[in-house]
Scaffold this motif. Structure first.
Motif, short mmCIF file in Angstrom:
data_model
loop_
_atom_site.label_atom_id
_atom_site.label_comp_id
_atom_site.label_asym_id
_atom_site.label_seq_id
_atom_site.Cartn_x
_atom_site.Cartn_y
_atom_site.Cartn_z
N ALA A 128 0.78 -1.19 0.21
CA ALA A 128 -0.06 0.02 -0.10
C ALA A 128 0.96 1.39 0.02
O ALA A 128 0.61 2.24 -0.76
CB ALA A 128 -1.01 0.07 1.15
N ASN A 129 1.83 1.21 0.76
CA ASN A 129 2.78 2.30 0.75
C ASN A 129 3.44 2.84 -0.43
O ASN A 129 3.79 3.82 -0.88
CB ASN A 129 3.80 2.34 2.04
CG ASN A 129 3.25 2.73 3.56
OD1 ASN A 129 2.70 3.75 3.61
ND2 ASN A 129 3.08 1.82 4.32
N TRP A 130 3.86 1.38 -1.10
CA TRP A 130 4.59 1.65 -2.47
C TRP A 130 3.53 2.04 -3.46
O TRP A 130 3.95 3.01 -4.36
CB TRP A 130 5.25 0.27 -2.95
CG TRP A 130 6.15 0.18 -4.04
CD1 TRP A 130 6.55 1.22 -4.68
CD2 TRP A 130 6.57 -0.81 -4.69
NE1 TRP A 130 7.33 1.00 -5.87
CE2 TRP A 130 7.15 -0.38 -6.11
CE3 TRP A 130 6.46 -2.26 -4.54
CZ2 TRP A 130 7.83 -1.20 -6.72
CZ3 TRP A 130 6.93 -3.14 -5.48
CH2 TRP A 130 7.65 -2.57 -6.66
N MET A 131 2.24 1.59 -3.48
CA MET A 131 1.33 2.12 -4.44
C MET A 131 1.12 3.59 -4.43
O MET A 131 0.91 4.15 -5.41
CB MET A 131 0.16 1.26 -4.18
CG MET A 131 0.20 -0.13 -4.84
SD MET A 131 -1.50 -1.06 -4.62
CE MET A 131 -1.20 -2.43 -5.58
N ILE A 132 1.13 3.93 -2.97
CA ILE A 132 0.82 5.48 -2.94
C ILE A 132 2.07 6.09 -3.32
O ILE A 132 1.71 7.27 -3.92
CB ILE A 132 0.73 5.87 -1.21
CG1 ILE A 132 -0.85 5.13 -0.59
CG2 ILE A 132 0.87 7.34 -1.06
CD1 ILE A 132 -0.59 5.14 0.84
N ALA A 133 2.98 5.70 -3.19
CA ALA A 133 4.39 6.39 -3.71
C ALA A 133 4.28 6.44 -5.34
O ALA A 133 4.79 7.42 -5.87
CB ALA A 133 5.62 6.04 -3.31
N GLN A 134 3.91 5.24 -5.81
CA GLN A 134 4.00 5.25 -7.52
C GLN A 134 2.99 6.34 -8.04
O GLN A 134 3.08 6.89 -8.87
CB GLN A 134 3.42 3.79 -7.57
CG GLN A 134 4.59 2.77 -7.33
CD GLN A 134 4.26 1.50 -7.91
OE1 GLN A 134 4.44 0.63 -8.92
NE2 GLN A 134 3.53 0.80 -7.02
N LYS A 135 1.58 6.29 -6.97
CA LYS A 135 0.77 7.21 -7.71
C LYS A 135 1.03 8.70 -7.70
O LYS A 135 0.84 9.53 -8.33
CB LYS A 135 -0.52 6.99 -6.57
CG LYS A 135 -1.72 7.85 -6.96
CD LYS A 135 -2.48 6.84 -8.01
CE LYS A 135 -3.82 7.69 -8.36
NZ LYS A 135 -4.59 6.97 -9.49
N LYS A 136 2.00 8.97 -6.47
CA LYS A 136 2.24 10.25 -6.42
C LYS A 136 3.51 10.51 -7.43
O LYS A 136 3.54 11.91 -8.02
CB LYS A 136 3.04 10.50 -5.08
CG LYS A 136 2.24 10.79 -4.05
CD LYS A 136 3.17 11.32 -2.50
CE LYS A 136 2.12 11.26 -1.48
NZ LYS A 136 2.67 10.95 -0.22
N ASN A 137 4.33 9.75 -7.94
CA ASN A 137 4.98 9.92 -8.95
C ASN A 137 4.67 10.12 -10.33
O ASN A 137 5.01 10.51 -11.47
CB ASN A 137 6.02 8.58 -9.22
CG ASN A 137 7.05 8.90 -8.09
OD1 ASN A 137 7.14 10.10 -7.56
ND2 ASN A 137 7.76 7.88 -7.72
N ASP A 138 3.40 9.10 -10.52
CA ASP A 138 2.66 9.05 -11.77
C ASP A 138 0.92 9.06 -11.67
O ASP A 138 0.53 8.06 -10.98
CB ASP A 138 3.08 7.65 -12.53
CG ASP A 138 2.41 7.36 -13.79
OD1 ASP A 138 1.52 8.19 -14.32
OD2 ASP A 138 2.63 6.22 -14.13
#
Ligand code: NAP
Length: 259
Positions: A128-138
């Motif tokens: 979930a934390n990685w997905m949040i970071a991916q969403k912030k980048n893209d």
């Protein structure tokens, strides 16, 4: 969600229900990270089978119940596939021996809790934390999480109380993560399989043959791993929108009550 270039992590993905999910996703063009306990050499043929569908497939050996292994699995995906769009929490175990509630052991309870509940719960946290970071980048990033629980989340078996408790816990985890991830546009769903052909149920084949013939399920057959695969693929395609936290019962109508 189009599967083009997207990556799915399937825990326990090299046999049984997990493999059924992997096959359907491979056919739909997903790249796959297959996790399991066995050594890669033991699952090489299965990985080859998935690659033959054209799916980019890596194997991430490790236990979902180990903090270090979970970190290593995600690091490997990051390094080798670069992203993660879907987590399928499928790996799970049944008690080694079905024992009545009055006799079942703490050892079995702890092992099942670690594998079936604590492991997927904290794997979900990391993803979930990685997905949040991916969403912030893209802003175009799409993510989805699917928990494979069981009809045992709400149907009791007094000879495997520990298993039932883990699945009831996963049911609550689905709701918790669905609520927490909604603001990031990441839906969290749950699939509750009924009686499905796999190594887990091989030892109780005759019992369930008889029960199914006598009407345990309205659709009078065993479920197959690909029945679950098709449900997961449908969820990952985004075809159940505005419905985060929902549960799909893939159980041949077993949970339809009748008087
Ligand atoms: P299975 O055939 O016994 O396969 C279990 C898979 O989980 C294997 O790939 C195994 O890895 C993996 N696994 C076990 N412990 C692990 C751990 N600590 N870390 C990582 N992977 C681990 O079981 P199945 O029937 O396909 O069940 C899959 C899921 O569906 C489970 O959560 C189960 O509770 C649920 N379910 C099954 C049924 C059914 O009727 N079969 C019904 C309802 C729900 P290895 O291959 O490396 O050993």
């Amino acid at each position: 969600m189009s599967a083009d270039q997207k990556v799915a992590l399937i825990t326990g993905g090299s046999r049984g229900i997990g493999l059924g999910i992997a096959v359907v996703l491979a056919k739909e063009g997903w790249s796959l990270a297959i996790n399991g306990l066995r050594d890669e050499t033991e699952v090489a043929e299965t990985l080859e089978q998935l690659r033959n569908f054209g799916a980019k497939t890596i194997y991430c050996q490790g236990s979902v119940s180990s903090t270090e292994d979970r970190e290593a699995i995600l690091l490997q995906i990051r390094q080798e596939l670069g992203q993660l769009n879907a987590l399928i929490n499928n790996a799970g175990i049944a008690p080694e021996e079905r024992k009545d509630l009055l006799e079942a052991t703490e050892e079995s309870f702890d092992l099942l809790m670690d594998t079936n509940l604590k492991g997927p719960y904290f794997l979900t946290q990391a993803v979930a934390n990685w997905m949040i970071a991916q969403k912030k980048n893209d802003a175009e990033f799409t993510g989805c999480i699917v928990n494979i629980s069981s009809i045992s989340a709400h149907i009791i078996s007094t000879n495997r109380g520990d298993y039932c408790l883990t699945k009831a816990g996963i049911h609550m985890a689905t709701k918790l993560w669905a609520a927490r991830m909604a603001e990031f546009g990441v839906p969290v769903y749950e699939v509750q399989p009924g009686v499905i052909h796999s190594d887990m149920t091989a030892g109780v084949q005759e019992k369930y043959d008889r029960l199914i013939a006598n009407g345990l399920t309205h659709e009078r057959r065993w479920g197959e791993p690909e029945d679950i695969g098709k449900a997961v693929a449908m969820l990952l395609r985004g075809e159940l929108s505005y419905a985060t936290g929902q549960v799909l019962n893939i159980d041949g109508g077993m949970t339809i009550r009748e008087i």
